[in-house]
Scaffold this motif. Structure first.
Motif, mmCIF file in Angstrom:
data_model
loop_
_atom_site.group_PDB
_atom_site.id
_atom_site.type_symbol
_atom_site.label_atom_id
_atom_site.label_comp_id
_atom_site.label_asym_id
_atom_site.label_seq_id
_atom_site.Cartn_x
_atom_site.Cartn_y
_atom_site.Cartn_z
ATOM 1 N N LEU A 123 16.127 11.633 -8.861
ATOM 2 C CA LEU A 123 16.025 10.171 -8.939
ATOM 3 C C LEU A 123 14.562 9.736 -8.982
ATOM 4 O O LEU A 123 14.178 8.885 -9.798
ATOM 5 C CB LEU A 123 16.730 9.544 -7.735
ATOM 6 C CG LEU A 123 16.574 8.033 -7.556
ATOM 7 C CD1 LEU A 123 17.160 7.286 -8.742
ATOM 8 C CD2 LEU A 123 17.232 7.577 -6.259
ATOM 9 N N VAL A 124 13.738 10.321 -8.116
ATOM 10 C CA VAL A 124 12.311 9.991 -8.109
ATOM 11 C C VAL A 124 11.689 10.314 -9.461
ATOM 12 O O VAL A 124 10.912 9.532 -10.025
ATOM 13 C CB VAL A 124 11.586 10.757 -6.979
ATOM 14 C CG1 VAL A 124 10.081 10.574 -7.085
ATOM 15 C CG2 VAL A 124 12.073 10.290 -5.612
ATOM 16 N N CYS A 158 19.036 0.770 -8.113
ATOM 17 C CA CYS A 158 18.467 2.014 -7.579
ATOM 18 C C CYS A 158 17.024 1.833 -7.123
ATOM 19 O O CYS A 158 16.386 2.787 -6.679
ATOM 20 C CB CYS A 158 18.565 3.132 -8.605
ATOM 21 S SG CYS A 158 17.722 2.791 -10.151
ATOM 22 N N GLY A 159 16.486 0.613 -7.206
ATOM 23 C CA GLY A 159 15.158 0.347 -6.679
ATOM 24 C C GLY A 159 14.038 0.917 -7.532
ATOM 25 O O GLY A 159 14.214 1.292 -8.685
ATOM 26 N N THR A 160 12.866 1.009 -6.909
ATOM 27 C CA THR A 160 11.670 1.486 -7.596
ATOM 28 C C THR A 160 11.404 2.946 -7.252
ATOM 29 O O THR A 160 12.072 3.540 -6.388
ATOM 30 C CB THR A 160 10.452 0.656 -7.179
ATOM 31 O OG1 THR A 160 10.226 0.850 -5.760
ATOM 32 C CG2 THR A 160 10.681 -0.835 -7.438
ATOM 33 N N GLN A 161 10.391 3.506 -7.891
ATOM 34 C CA GLN A 161 10.031 4.898 -7.613
ATOM 35 C C GLN A 161 9.620 5.068 -6.153
ATOM 36 O O GLN A 161 9.987 6.050 -5.502
ATOM 37 C CB GLN A 161 8.897 5.344 -8.534
ATOM 38 C CG GLN A 161 8.518 6.810 -8.351
ATOM 39 C CD GLN A 161 7.281 7.203 -9.129
ATOM 40 O OE1 GLN A 161 6.636 6.363 -9.752
ATOM 41 N NE2 GLN A 161 6.928 8.477 -9.097
ATOM 42 N N LEU A 218 4.039 9.482 -1.163
ATOM 43 C CA LEU A 218 4.426 8.070 -1.178
ATOM 44 C C LEU A 218 3.244 7.176 -0.816
ATOM 45 O O LEU A 218 2.987 6.161 -1.490
ATOM 46 C CB LEU A 218 5.583 7.845 -0.198
ATOM 47 C CG LEU A 218 6.029 6.391 0.021
ATOM 48 C CD1 LEU A 218 6.453 5.754 -1.288
ATOM 49 C CD2 LEU A 218 7.163 6.338 1.037
ATOM 50 N N LEU A 219 2.511 7.552 0.224
ATOM 51 C CA LEU A 219 1.353 6.744 0.624
ATOM 52 C C LEU A 219 0.301 6.742 -0.481
ATOM 53 O O LEU A 219 -0.319 5.708 -0.756
ATOM 54 C CB LEU A 219 0.765 7.288 1.927
ATOM 55 C CG LEU A 219 1.630 7.082 3.183
ATOM 56 C CD1 LEU A 219 0.940 7.683 4.400
ATOM 57 C CD2 LEU A 219 1.919 5.609 3.417
ATOM 58 N N GLY A 276 -2.656 2.086 -5.993
ATOM 59 C CA GLY A 276 -2.397 0.960 -6.888
ATOM 60 C C GLY A 276 -1.381 1.236 -7.962
ATOM 61 O O GLY A 276 -1.172 0.407 -8.847
ATOM 62 N N SER A 277 -0.714 2.421 -7.921
ATOM 63 C CA SER A 277 0.319 2.699 -8.918
ATOM 64 C C SER A 277 1.444 1.680 -8.833
ATOM 65 O O SER A 277 2.059 1.309 -9.820
ATOM 66 C CB SER A 277 0.878 4.112 -8.725
ATOM 67 O OG SER A 277 -0.150 5.064 -8.894
ATOM 68 N N GLU A 278 1.728 1.250 -7.602
ATOM 69 C CA GLU A 278 2.653 0.137 -7.399
ATOM 70 C C GLU A 278 1.919 -0.901 -6.568
ATOM 71 O O GLU A 278 1.281 -0.573 -5.569
ATOM 72 C CB GLU A 278 3.930 0.588 -6.694
ATOM 73 C CG GLU A 278 4.797 1.481 -7.562
ATOM 74 C CD GLU A 278 6.204 1.645 -7.017
ATOM 75 O OE1 GLU A 278 6.591 0.873 -6.125
ATOM 76 O OE2 GLU A 278 6.915 2.552 -7.488
ATOM 77 N N SER A 279 2.008 -2.147 -6.980
ATOM 78 C CA SER A 279 1.183 -3.195 -6.379
ATOM 79 C C SER A 279 1.485 -3.380 -4.906
ATOM 80 O O SER A 279 0.597 -3.648 -4.111
ATOM 81 C CB SER A 279 1.392 -4.518 -7.121
ATOM 82 O OG SER A 279 2.763 -4.866 -7.117
ATOM 83 N N ARG A 280 2.740 -3.255 -4.523
ATOM 84 C CA ARG A 280 3.098 -3.392 -3.123
ATOM 85 C C ARG A 280 4.432 -2.705 -2.900
ATOM 86 O O ARG A 280 5.194 -2.492 -3.833
ATOM 87 C CB ARG A 280 3.194 -4.858 -2.688
ATOM 88 C CG ARG A 280 4.242 -5.666 -3.438
ATOM 89 C CD ARG A 280 4.162 -7.136 -3.053
ATOM 90 N NE ARG A 280 4.428 -7.324 -1.643
ATOM 91 C CZ ARG A 280 5.657 -7.526 -1.154
ATOM 92 N NH1 ARG A 280 6.709 -7.527 -1.954
ATOM 93 N NH2 ARG A 280 5.836 -7.710 0.144
ATOM 94 N N PHE A 281 4.702 -2.377 -1.642
ATOM 95 C CA PHE A 281 5.970 -1.743 -1.307
ATOM 96 C C PHE A 281 6.945 -2.804 -0.851
ATOM 97 O O PHE A 281 6.686 -3.537 0.090
ATOM 98 C CB PHE A 281 5.780 -0.701 -0.201
ATOM 99 C CG PHE A 281 7.066 -0.021 0.195
ATOM 100 C CD1 PHE A 281 7.594 0.973 -0.606
ATOM 101 C CD2 PHE A 281 7.748 -0.380 1.343
ATOM 102 C CE1 PHE A 281 8.779 1.607 -0.259
ATOM 103 C CE2 PHE A 281 8.927 0.249 1.700
ATOM 104 C CZ PHE A 281 9.442 1.248 0.899
#
Length: 626
Positions: free
Chosen positions: A310-311, A344-347, A374-375, A381-386
């Protein structure tokens, strides 16, 4: 008599209608050419040119007096115009509703019905039009196509009652009762088009099938979410037999798999999930559902493998396909919400689910690596926020750090855990409100950073555990003491405000605060025991047992320390109290603890409990020498 044809005669009008019919057919074929042009600018230009051509043609037809030959073509052009406009906008708007209404009003002009129709409700207009259609059966095929457009519009707007009433009126039902909409759609039989009829972008039957499939799928998902599983299964099977593209069929199969899993048929569910993976390019939903299925079966290895896939699937950017220049089923479906099996949400959310399941299943080394990945994903910055998963509620960013630190400690990487804790303290300490302000906010019900003290306290608790693993007793005791200092000054959020955060399903701030205090007191007490300071340890264990009566670990360590200090009467009295508590019925806890705290509590759980209690019971029953 003059040999010239009278301008008011039907011959020129018939000639014009033939020309306009040819123009409509040419424009429809132009759309079909544009459809095969992919995402190119040529496709977009052809579609826009066709739309303008249909607009001009419709304007010409609406300029004529209402008559059956005119309306047969005009209603078809109206439908082609609306279909193309909706497909280009990928949504229904008020403009399209007005286009349909204008078509209905033109039908009523045949009977020259007096009075303004601009303010009439759509359903009232439809009732009048369907009554009038009995007098002009030649318009029935075009009217059915207009009905199919209205059905699509109302389904997209969730106006299901209006749609049911329209279909009842179409069938001649005057009951006014709320009938099964799915059954009404299935029994609706639009007439076949004549061979010489003007070309249409979508036939009435084709649009009916689109609406039927979309409604069956929507209803199936709703029934699945509300727990009506047999009904959901029937609706989803109906959708699967309809006009499904391969990606949509994959979604339907995934929902069927979810339904079968919840009904207790895991093997059948697995077959549908495998079929979903074969049909669609969006692998996320079936892989997430597969992980839930394997978890239910107790196959942890297969569950974690599904989450890893999934990831990986969510890390691949999917190429967008050109939408059909038609009204398709997907256009009538709402975006999946958080409760949907298709969400299924984000990565990062999938990565956290994988990391947390590794931690829960005692795969500490894997968990530590996944948390660090994950951290890194979130901090570079790969994802702007969790964003935490809303269903079930997931952890917020500070708790990700705490879970990562706990995983690193569990994996024997205490120094790395200290680094993670220091980073979290750097990010949160400046946000820590003054304790007086915190207490005041708690009384007023203010929610500004109500959990920051708990996060900072938990960070010191984990730092203490890391130092203890490294054998640095002084530093460990210092961190546990700092944790307790913050905890004893913190005020839990009012119970009426609900969960401690959106971070863990069923968590409550008062319970979390209580268990954090017990964990810190027990942890510091164990350090005192290791260094031979039993009296200091006794104080911590006693306070832990008093502040958290339900924590059996604190009571056990207190009992053990009393016995070691030869305070046997007090130990015996405590033992009898504990025995009475274990025999009384226990209330089922409706809350859970944050994962980092559950992990920390597992470290301080006594491994020799049963052996000691058996020996203690024997010694208590032995007669003592006077």
């Amino acid at each position: 008599m003059s040999s010239h044809t009278d301008p008011g005669s039907s011959e020129p009008r018939a000639s014009c209608l033939d020309l306009w019919r040819d123009k409509n057919n040419r424009l429809v074929r132009q759309v079909q050419v544009a459809q095969g042009s992919g995402l190119s600018l040529r496709r977009q230009r052809l579609a826009q040119d066709t739309l303008e051509g249909l607009r001009e043609l419709l304007h010409s037809l609406q300029g004529l007096p209402a008559a059956v030959p005119v309306l047969q073509l005009e209603l078809t052009v109206t439908c082609n115009f609306v279909i193309l406009k909706v497909s280009l906008a990928q949504s229904f708007t008020e403009d399209q509703a007005q286009d349909i209404q204008r078509g209905l009003e033109r039908v009523l002009e045949i009977q020259e019905q007096p009075g303004s129709r601009l303010e009439r409700e759509p359903m009232e207009l439809w009732n009048s039009v369907l009554r009038a259609s009995c007098l002009v059966p030649e318009l029935l095929p075009a009217l059915h196509q207009l009905v199919s457009l209205q059905a699509a519009l109302w389904l997209s707007a969730d106006r299901l009652q209006d749609l049911a009433l329209l279909l009842q009126a179409l069938n001649g039902s005057q009951s006014g009762t709320s009938e099964d909409l799915l059954l009404l759609l299935k029994t609706w039989r639009p007439p076949a088009e004549e061979s010489d009829a003007p070309l249409t972008l979508q036939t009435a039957r084709g649009l009916r099938d689109v609406v039927l499939t979309a409604f069956a799928y929507r209803q199936g998902l709703q029934e699945l979410n509300t727990g009506s599983l047999p009904e959901a299964l029937g609706s989803l099977h109906e959708a699967a037999s309809g006009l499904c593209s391969r990606p949509l069929l994959a979604q339907v199969y995934t929902a069927v798999g979810t339904c079968l899993r919840k009904m207790g048929h895991p093997q059948r569910a697995l077959l549908y999930l495998i079929a979903a993976l074969k049909e669609g390019s969006d692998l996320g939903p079936p892989l997430l559902e597969a992980s839930r299925l394997y978890r239910q079966l107790g196959d942890t290895a297969a569950e974690l493998e599904s989450l890893e896939l999934l990831v990986e699937a969510l890390s691949i950017a999917r190429s967008s396909e050109a939408p059909q220049l038609l009204i398709d089923v997907e256009l009538l479906l709402p975006l999946p919400d958080a409760a949907s099996p298709l969400h299924c949400g984000t990565q990062s959310q999938a990565k956290h689910l994988l990391a947390s399941r590794c931690l829960q299943t005692e795969r500490a080394e894997d968990a530590a690596e996944h948390y660090l990945d994950l951290l890194a994903l979130l901090l570079d910055g790969s994802e702007s926020r969790f964003s935490p998963l809303p269903c079930p509620p997931g952890p917020c960013m500070p708790e990700l750090f705490l879970e990562a630190a706990a995983a690193l400690i569990q994996a024997g990487r205490a120094q790395d855990a200290l680094t993670v804790c220091e980073e979290l303290l750097r990010r949160t300490s400046s946000l820590l409100p003054k304790m007086s302000l915190l207490s005041e906010n708690a009384r007023k019900g203010t929610k500004e950073l109500p959990h920051c003290p708990l996060w900072v306290s938990a960070t010191h608790l984990l730092q203490g555990q890391a130092w203890a693993k490294l054998g640095a007793q002084k530093e460990a005791v210092s961190e546990f003491s700092r944790c307790l200092e913050l905890l004893f000054r913190a005020t839990p959020e009012d119970k009426e405000q609900g969960a401690a955060s959106n971070c863990e399903q069923g968590c409550r701030s008062d319970v979390t605060l209580q268990q954090l205090r017990a964990a810190a007191l027990i942890s510091r007490g164990l350090e005192w025991v290791a260094s031979g300071h039993d009296a200091k340890a006794l104080q911590d264990f006693l306070l832990g047992a008093q502040m958290c009566p339900g924590n059996q670990d604190a009571s056990f360590y207190l009992l053990q320390t009393l016995w070691r200090l030869d305070r046997r009467d007090e130990a015996a009295a405590l033992w009898r109290t504990l025995e009475a508590q274990t025999k009384s019925p226990q209330e089922d806890a409706t809350w859970s603890l944050p994962l980092y705290l559950e992990t920390c509590l597992s470290w301080i759980r006594p491994s020799d409990r049963q052996t000691f209690l058996e020996e203690f019971q024997v010694s208590v029953q032995e007669p003592r020498d006077v």
